[in-house]
Design a protein around this motif. Structure first.
Motif, PDB file in Angstrom:
ATOM      1  N   GLU A 135       9.073  68.712  17.689  1.00  0.00           N
ATOM      2  CA  GLU A 135       8.875  69.970  18.722  1.00  0.00           C
ATOM      3  C   GLU A 135       7.877  70.680  18.679  1.00  0.00           C
ATOM      4  OE1 GLU A 135      13.324  68.573  18.817  1.00  0.00           O
ATOM      5  OE2 GLU A 135      11.547  68.835  17.498  1.00  0.00           O
ATOM      6  N   GLY A 136       7.518  71.136  17.349  1.00  0.00           N
ATOM      7  CA  GLY A 136       6.119  71.698  17.062  1.00  0.00           C
ATOM      8  C   GLY A 136       5.062  70.907  16.891  1.00  0.00           C
ATOM      9  N   THR A 137       5.006  69.376  17.278  1.00  0.00           N
ATOM     10  CA  THR A 137       3.913  68.697  17.176  1.00  0.00           C
ATOM     11  C   THR A 137       3.625  68.459  15.399  1.00  0.00           C
ATOM     12  OG1 THR A 137       3.033  69.538  19.220  1.00  0.00           O
ATOM     13  CG2 THR A 137       1.873  67.972  17.953  1.00  0.00           C
ATOM     14  N   ALA A 161      11.000  90.965   6.341  1.00  0.00           N
ATOM     15  CA  ALA A 161      10.904  89.823   5.186  1.00  0.00           C
ATOM     16  C   ALA A 161      12.172  90.467   4.366  1.00  0.00           C
ATOM     17  CB  ALA A 161       9.525  90.333   4.435  1.00  0.00           C
ATOM     18  N   GLY A 162      12.549  89.035   3.887  1.00  0.00           N
ATOM     19  CA  GLY A 162      13.667  89.331   2.913  1.00  0.00           C
ATOM     20  C   GLY A 162      14.986  89.042   3.628  1.00  0.00           C
ATOM     21  N   GLU A 163      15.088  88.906   5.072  1.00  0.00           N
ATOM     22  CA  GLU A 163      16.150  88.911   5.750  1.00  0.00           C
ATOM     23  C   GLU A 163      16.399  87.484   6.260  1.00  0.00           C
ATOM     24  OE1 GLU A 163      18.114  91.613   8.133  1.00  0.00           O
ATOM     25  OE2 GLU A 163      17.142  93.565   7.080  1.00  0.00           O
ATOM     26  N   ARG A 164      17.472  86.967   6.032  1.00  0.00           N
ATOM     27  CA  ARG A 164      17.784  85.543   6.684  1.00  0.00           C
ATOM     28  C   ARG A 164      17.969  85.398   8.146  1.00  0.00           C
ATOM     29  NH1 ARG A 164      22.742  82.996   3.218  1.00  0.00           N
ATOM     30  NH2 ARG A 164      21.029  82.711   1.879  1.00  0.00           N
ATOM     31  N   GLY A 165      17.355  84.350   8.898  1.00  0.00           N
ATOM     32  CA  GLY A 165      17.767  84.288  10.272  1.00  0.00           C
ATOM     33  C   GLY A 165      17.293  82.842  10.766  1.00  0.00           C
ATOM     34  N   GLU A 166      17.336  82.558  11.994  1.00  0.00           N
ATOM     35  CA  GLU A 166      16.568  81.393  12.311  1.00  0.00           C
ATOM     36  C   GLU A 166      15.101  81.443  12.597  1.00  0.00           C
ATOM     37  OE1 GLU A 166      17.272  78.234  16.122  1.00  0.00           O
ATOM     38  OE2 GLU A 166      17.515  80.284  16.634  1.00  0.00           O
ATOM     39  N   VAL A 167      14.492  80.327  11.952  1.00  0.00           N
ATOM     40  CA  VAL A 167      13.228  80.102  12.032  1.00  0.00           C
ATOM     41  C   VAL A 167      12.780  79.779  13.265  1.00  0.00           C
ATOM     42  CG1 VAL A 167      11.132  78.924  11.024  1.00  0.00           C
ATOM     43  CG2 VAL A 167      13.196  79.316   9.676  1.00  0.00           C
ATOM     44  N   VAL A 168      11.745  80.669  13.852  1.00  0.00           N
ATOM     45  CA  VAL A 168      10.968  80.483  15.371  1.00  0.00           C
ATOM     46  C   VAL A 168       9.641  80.388  15.366  1.00  0.00           C
ATOM     47  CG1 VAL A 168      13.214  81.524  16.383  1.00  0.00           C
ATOM     48  CG2 VAL A 168      11.250  82.804  15.604  1.00  0.00           C
ATOM     49  N   VAL A 169       9.100  79.837  16.334  1.00  0.00           N
ATOM     50  CA  VAL A 169       7.671  79.455  16.065  1.00  0.00           C
ATOM     51  C   VAL A 169       6.941  79.630  17.503  1.00  0.00           C
ATOM     52  CG1 VAL A 169       5.822  77.664  15.481  1.00  0.00           C
ATOM     53  CG2 VAL A 169       8.133  77.869  14.288  1.00  0.00           C
ATOM     54  N   LYS A 170       5.862  80.231  17.623  1.00  0.00           N
ATOM     55  CA  LYS A 170       5.051  80.091  18.554  1.00  0.00           C
ATOM     56  C   LYS A 170       3.481  79.566  18.348  1.00  0.00           C
ATOM     57  CE  LYS A 170       6.662  84.186  21.558  1.00  0.00           C
ATOM     58  NZ  LYS A 170       6.312  85.234  22.027  1.00  0.00           N
ATOM     59  N   GLY A 171       2.836  78.771  19.324  1.00  0.00           N
ATOM     60  CA  GLY A 171       1.458  78.424  19.157  1.00  0.00           C
ATOM     61  C   GLY A 171       1.263  77.474  20.356  1.00  0.00           C
ATOM     62  N   ALA A 172       0.216  77.143  20.040  1.00  0.00           N
ATOM     63  CA  ALA A 172      -0.223  75.967  21.207  1.00  0.00           C
ATOM     64  C   ALA A 172       0.177  74.519  20.767  1.00  0.00           C
ATOM     65  CB  ALA A 172      -1.926  75.686  21.282  1.00  0.00           C
ATOM     66  N   ASN A 173       0.643  74.325  19.629  1.00  0.00           N
ATOM     67  CA  ASN A 173       1.295  73.267  19.172  1.00  0.00           C
ATOM     68  C   ASN A 173       2.592  72.889  19.691  1.00  0.00           C
ATOM     69  OD1 ASN A 173       1.624  75.451  17.339  1.00  0.00           O
ATOM     70  ND2 ASN A 173       3.182  74.051  16.404  1.00  0.00           N
ATOM     71  N   VAL A 174       3.245  73.772  20.330  1.00  0.00           N
ATOM     72  CA  VAL A 174       4.796  73.878  20.652  1.00  0.00           C
ATOM     73  C   VAL A 174       5.025  72.892  21.864  1.00  0.00           C
ATOM     74  CG1 VAL A 174       6.917  75.043  21.670  1.00  0.00           C
ATOM     75  CG2 VAL A 174       5.615  76.012  19.659  1.00  0.00           C
ATOM     76  N   MET A 175       5.801  71.973  21.893  1.00  0.00           N
ATOM     77  CA  MET A 175       5.981  70.995  22.954  1.00  0.00           C
ATOM     78  C   MET A 175       6.079  71.518  24.221  1.00  0.00           C
ATOM     79  SD  MET A 175      10.060  69.853  22.526  1.00  0.00           S
ATOM     80  CE  MET A 175      11.229  71.002  23.164  1.00  0.00           C
ATOM     81  N   GLN A 176       5.771  70.750  25.194  1.00  0.00           N
ATOM     82  CA  GLN A 176       6.102  71.098  26.704  1.00  0.00           C
ATOM     83  C   GLN A 176       7.724  70.975  27.071  1.00  0.00           C
ATOM     84  OE1 GLN A 176       3.031  71.883  28.287  1.00  0.00           O
ATOM     85  NE2 GLN A 176       2.515  71.814  26.342  1.00  0.00           N
ATOM     86  N   GLY A 177       8.362  70.271  26.382  1.00  0.00           N
ATOM     87  CA  GLY A 177       9.667  70.212  26.470  1.00  0.00           C
ATOM     88  C   GLY A 177      10.530  68.932  26.056  1.00  0.00           C
ATOM     89  N   GLY A 213      13.587  78.641  25.724  1.00  0.00           N
ATOM     90  CA  GLY A 213      13.813  79.772  26.954  1.00  0.00           C
ATOM     91  C   GLY A 213      13.382  81.069  26.491  1.00  0.00           C
ATOM     92  N   ASP A 214      13.207  81.536  25.661  1.00  0.00           N
ATOM     93  CA  ASP A 214      12.742  82.924  25.357  1.00  0.00           C
ATOM     94  C   ASP A 214      11.226  83.056  25.070  1.00  0.00           C
ATOM     95  OD1 ASP A 214      12.960  81.908  22.785  1.00  0.00           O
ATOM     96  OD2 ASP A 214      14.278  83.488  22.021  1.00  0.00           O
ATOM     97  N   GLY A 215      10.702  81.904  25.089  1.00  0.00           N
ATOM     98  CA  GLY A 215       8.973  81.942  24.556  1.00  0.00           C
ATOM     99  C   GLY A 215       9.093  81.323  23.240  1.00  0.00           C
ATOM    100  N   TRP A 216      10.165  81.303  22.384  1.00  0.00           N
ATOM    101  CA  TRP A 216       9.826  80.901  20.876  1.00  0.00           C
ATOM    102  C   TRP A 216      10.650  79.375  21.132  1.00  0.00           C
ATOM    103  CZ3 TRP A 216       7.609  83.650  17.102  1.00  0.00           C
ATOM    104  CH2 TRP A 216       7.470  85.057  17.190  1.00  0.00           C
ATOM    105  N   LEU A 217      10.111  78.659  20.021  1.00  0.00           N
ATOM    106  CA  LEU A 217      10.599  77.337  19.584  1.00  0.00           C
ATOM    107  C   LEU A 217      11.760  77.665  18.765  1.00  0.00           C
ATOM    108  CD1 LEU A 217      10.885  74.433  19.483  1.00  0.00           C
ATOM    109  CD2 LEU A 217       8.921  74.243  17.746  1.00  0.00           C
ATOM    110  N   HIS A 218      12.939  77.514  19.040  1.00  0.00           N
ATOM    111  CA  HIS A 218      14.095  77.677  18.309  1.00  0.00           C
ATOM    112  C   HIS A 218      14.257  76.451  17.384  1.00  0.00           C
ATOM    113  CE1 HIS A 218      15.649  81.542  19.604  1.00  0.00           C
ATOM    114  NE2 HIS A 218      14.771  81.334  20.583  1.00  0.00           N
ATOM    115  N   THR A 219      13.890  76.691  16.187  1.00  0.00           N
ATOM    116  CA  THR A 219      13.901  75.303  15.092  1.00  0.00           C
ATOM    117  C   THR A 219      15.302  74.638  14.673  1.00  0.00           C
ATOM    118  OG1 THR A 219      13.902  76.530  13.061  1.00  0.00           O
ATOM    119  CG2 THR A 219      11.993  76.150  14.007  1.00  0.00           C
ATOM    120  N   GLY A 220      16.355  75.763  14.894  1.00  0.00           N
ATOM    121  CA  GLY A 220      17.829  75.581  14.154  1.00  0.00           C
ATOM    122  C   GLY A 220      17.668  75.679  12.770  1.00  0.00           C
ATOM    123  N   ASP A 221      16.730  75.888  12.118  1.00  0.00           N
ATOM    124  CA  ASP A 221      16.740  76.146  10.566  1.00  0.00           C
ATOM    125  C   ASP A 221      17.025  77.422  10.134  1.00  0.00           C
ATOM    126  OD1 ASP A 221      16.111  73.241   9.634  1.00  0.00           O
ATOM    127  OD2 ASP A 221      14.285  73.515  10.802  1.00  0.00           O
TER     128      ASP A 221
END
Length: 489
Positions: free
Chosen positions: A290-292, A330-346, A359-367
């Motif tokens: 999903e992030g190419t 930094a140092g806190e655990r949570g879901e990894v999210v990504v932004k950039g021109a590489n993020v899929m169209q859907g 939906g919120d403008g971030w790619l939610h990785t599930g990681d």
């Protein structure tokens, strides 16, 4: 947007430079462009045009790359399909993508009942009858790449040329690629890693690409000696096979300036063992279709932190988010999210899944991950892989890291199994190095030494090898299914 990876946009001075080869065919940049024109003319005669989809069901070979570029020349989309899929699996992807044309390896290969073309019948040069002018723009859909479908039926990830161009440019900058580089492609070309990291990035800089039909450890190292590549991209399973070769196997790998490891977690022991044996650094990275392909990597010419998957690649923002949508320090655990021109169209024809993921403008990785003060990302686990034992979250990757610390462990995977008292408990599957031994008791003692009691697997199952999905990741759904049925995967 730099689309120089497209053959008709290549600088004229590259025309006679070596471009791409496999075991049967070797082409210069101009020869590759001619082959693309021939195939594009043929595709156009068969009705392919802007917005249409061609499905390519081929093993790794130069013609697969020709078909991708030929589709793009017409403003069409390509969906590569795993060539070992059954007719049912092939039919699902063809129907979901609504492919107009199928390119396949043989006349009797499955094609979903649609118009097809056998690869050996591809036109090597245009006849000058129906080849339109190139019709490719940055917002054209370039690829429909289907996810492995570990949580249900596979979904088509929509990547346009802006996505794949951004990914290729990001890799070129991060890996310091130039026209002097030569990539050895060994990963399957129905996956974005091989397409973007090996093929498109190399084409963007005018380098060379050598395509291997399949991976066999000794033959792969022979190709390294013979072809003298400067880099390659692989998955942990490949490095496991390489370090497991007898000590007498000592290839000349001095041409390789780095190798990439991604698609699945790799243990620190595996990375160190590979580097010590073969002499080249391994750059571990992280990303998803999903992030190419890639969103982080350890620097080629900067500090590498083994145990992390590196820093955000150029042009991308990588952050960690809590369940409420707040970015964490930094140092806190949570879901990894990504932004950039590489993020899929859907996702193709999946608006609900697209909204959930983007939906919120971030790619939610599930990681689940943690960023350190320097921006290096350490992955903790998959959100859906978390085992909740009696209300306590257990991260399988933590247990797997402990198992990997034993020198006899080649592969490890931990999954949850239902328990009437605790809800879920962890079970470990392990494959051992072929020249080393360990008992279940040995592995349990390592776990007891380094893990609290609730994290120690209730069962450790030693097998000859662990099941893999088509892109080389350990197939945890298969392991979970085996627990449910009582059968060995």
């Amino acid at each position: 947007m730099d689309l120089t990876y497209l053959p008709w946009k290549q600088p004229a001075e590259r025309a006679d430079h070596p471009c791409v080869r496999d075991e049967r065919l070797e082409l210069s940049y101009s020869e590759f462009a001619t082959r693309v024109d021939g195939a594009a003319e043929q595709f156009a005669e068969l009705g392919l045009g802007p917005g249409a989809v061609v499905a390519v069901i081929l093993p790794n070979r130069v013609e697969l790359l020709i078909c991708l570029a030929a589709a793009w020349r017409l403003g069409a989309t390509a969906t590569p399909i795993n060539p070992v899929f059954t007719a049912t699996e092939v039919g699902y992807q063809i129907d979901d993508a609504d492919a107009l044309l199928i390119v396949k390896a043989a006349a009797d290969a499955p094609d979903g009942g649609r118009r097809s073309l056998v690869v050996d019948d591809l036109r090597p040069v245009p006849r000058g009858t129906a080849l339109p002018e190139p019709a490719t723009s940055a917002d054209d859909l370039a690829l429909l790449i289907y996810t492995s479908g570990s949580t249900g039926r596979a979904k088509g990830v929509m990547l346009d040329h802006a996505n794949i161009a951004a990914m290729a440019a990001s890799m070129v900058e991060a890996l310091r690629l130039t026209a002097e580089d030569h990539c050895l492609l060994v990963l399957p070309l129905f996956h974005v890693n091989a397409i973007c990291v090996s093929y498109l990035s190399t084409m963007l800089v005018g380098g060379q690409l050598s395509v291997l039909g399949r991976f066999q450890p000794v033959e792969f190292l022979g190709a390294v000696e013979r072809l003298r590549p400067t880099y390659f991209s692989a998955v942990p399973t490949i490095y496991n096979h390489l370090v497991s070769l007898p000590a007498a196997v000592r290839p000349d790998t001095t041409s390789v300036r780095f190798a990439i490891c991604g698609a699945a977690p790799a243990s620190e022991e595996l990375l160190r063992a590979t580097e010590e044996r073969f002499g080249f650094p391994i750059i571990e990275g992280y990303g998803l279709t999903e992030g190419t392909c890639a969103s982080t990597a350890n620097p080629v010419d900067g500090p590498r932190k083994i145990g992390t998957v590196g820093v955000a690649l150029p042009g991308q923002v990588v952050a960690v988010m809590d369940p409420g949508g707040n970015l964490l320090p930094a140092g806190e655990r949570g879901e990894v999210v990504v932004k950039g021109a590489n993020v899929m169209q859907g996702y193709h024809n999946r608006p609900d899944a697209t909204a959930e993921t983007l939906g919120d403008g971030w790619l939610h990785t599930g990681d689940v991950g943690i960023l350190d003060e320097d921006g290096y990302l350490r992955l903790v686990d998959r959100i859906k892989d978390i085992i909740i034992r009696g209300g306590e979250n257990i991260y399988p990757k933590e247990i797997e890291s402990v198992l990997y610390s034993h020198p006899a462990v080649l592969e490890a995977a931990v999954v949850g199994t239902p328990d009437p008292v605790y809800g879920e408990v962890p079970v470990a599957y392990v494959a051992l190095h072929p020249e080393r031994t360990a008992t279940v008791g040995d592995l349990r003692r390592v776990c007891v030494q380094h893990l609290t009691k609730i994290k120690v697997p209730v069962s450790i199952i030693i097998q000859g090898a662990l099941p893999k999905n088509p892109v080389g990741k350990i197939d945890k759904p298969a392991l979970r299914a085996s627990l449910a049925t009582g059968h060995t995967p």
